[in-house]
Design a protein around this motif. Sequence first.
Motif, short mmCIF file in Angstrom:
data_model
loop_
_atom_site.label_atom_id
_atom_site.label_comp_id
_atom_site.label_asym_id
_atom_site.label_seq_id
_atom_site.Cartn_x
_atom_site.Cartn_y
_atom_site.Cartn_z
N HIS A 190 0.93 -1.22 -0.01
CA HIS A 190 -0.10 -0.14 -0.06
C HIS A 190 0.91 1.21 -0.02
N ALA A 191 2.10 0.94 0.20
CA ALA A 191 3.07 2.18 0.32
C ALA A 191 2.85 3.12 -1.10
N PRO A 192 2.74 2.93 -2.16
CA PRO A 192 2.40 3.85 -3.14
C PRO A 192 1.31 4.96 -2.99
N TRP A 193 0.37 4.62 -1.96
CA TRP A 193 -0.60 5.83 -1.76
C TRP A 193 0.42 7.12 -1.37
N SER B 28 -5.79 -3.11 -4.72
CA SER B 28 -6.62 -2.29 -4.45
C SER B 28 -6.29 -0.62 -4.76
N LEU B 29 -4.97 -0.31 -4.94
CA LEU B 29 -4.39 0.93 -5.55
C LEU B 29 -4.32 1.14 -6.86
N ARG B 30 -4.79 0.25 -7.74
CA ARG B 30 -4.77 0.24 -9.13
C ARG B 30 -5.38 1.62 -9.48
N THR B 31 -6.69 1.99 -9.17
CA THR B 31 -7.36 3.10 -9.57
C THR B 31 -6.72 4.42 -9.16
N ASP B 32 -6.12 4.48 -7.93
CA ASP B 32 -5.55 5.52 -7.40
C ASP B 32 -4.27 5.94 -8.12
N ALA C 181 -3.70 9.24 -10.93
CA ALA C 181 -2.48 10.13 -10.43
C ALA C 181 -1.75 10.09 -11.68
N GLY C 182 -2.21 9.40 -12.82
CA GLY C 182 -1.35 9.63 -14.02
C GLY C 182 -0.23 8.38 -14.24
N GLY C 183 -0.26 7.35 -13.21
CA GLY C 183 0.65 6.33 -13.48
C GLY C 183 0.10 5.18 -14.01
N THR C 184 0.72 4.11 -14.55
CA THR C 184 0.31 2.98 -15.23
C THR C 184 0.70 1.79 -13.84
N TRP C 185 -0.59 0.90 -13.73
CA TRP C 185 -0.40 -0.21 -12.80
C TRP C 185 -0.13 -1.14 -13.68
N VAL C 186 0.80 -2.18 -13.11
CA VAL C 186 1.05 -3.48 -13.49
C VAL C 186 0.82 -4.67 -12.51
N ASP C 187 0.57 -5.75 -12.76
CA ASP C 187 0.53 -6.64 -11.75
C ASP C 187 1.56 -7.64 -11.85
#
Length: 181
Positions: free
Chosen positions: A107-110, A128-132, A136-142
Amino acid sequence: MRIAFLTAPEGVEQVELTEPRKAAEDAGHETVLVSTQSGEVQGFDHLDKADTFPVDAVVGEVSADSFDGLVLPGGVANPDFLRTDEKAVAFVKDFFEQGRPVAAICHAPWTLVEADVVRDRTLTSWPSLRTDIRNAGGTWVDEQVKVCGNGPNQLVTSRKPDDLKAFCETFLDVFAQSRKS
């Protein structure tokens, strides 16, 4: 190498603090536990209180230029508290402005979102941080671990405690390479 570990007084996922810290110390690096208050930080094993750890420095009394890198442990409450503390957010942002490497897990990327440093970056986190992150303009990957950036200003992110081995190996390698740059 001198590495800051930033946590709030409560809510840090203990294993996400202790394992990276031990890995850094075993590699011969100095670790400094930085928090928003003096005293101790309370570790958690998910939602259960675990051990306490003495604070080495208070955010606002230290700056990024005193460190070679920054590690942000997770836990749900830890980054939520940090992102509401102006000095903690400024401390994180300062690492990016100075081109120093940062590593964040779970959760640290919050806190990174609040510091406005994820725009145009690719990172991973607890799902759960994917949408946040996207908002914020980032690209989330799993992915187990993701490194974004070149040279000294690299960001290492990881999803969860199960990824700690890869996270520790990667951030130590990235931090060492950034020192050579």
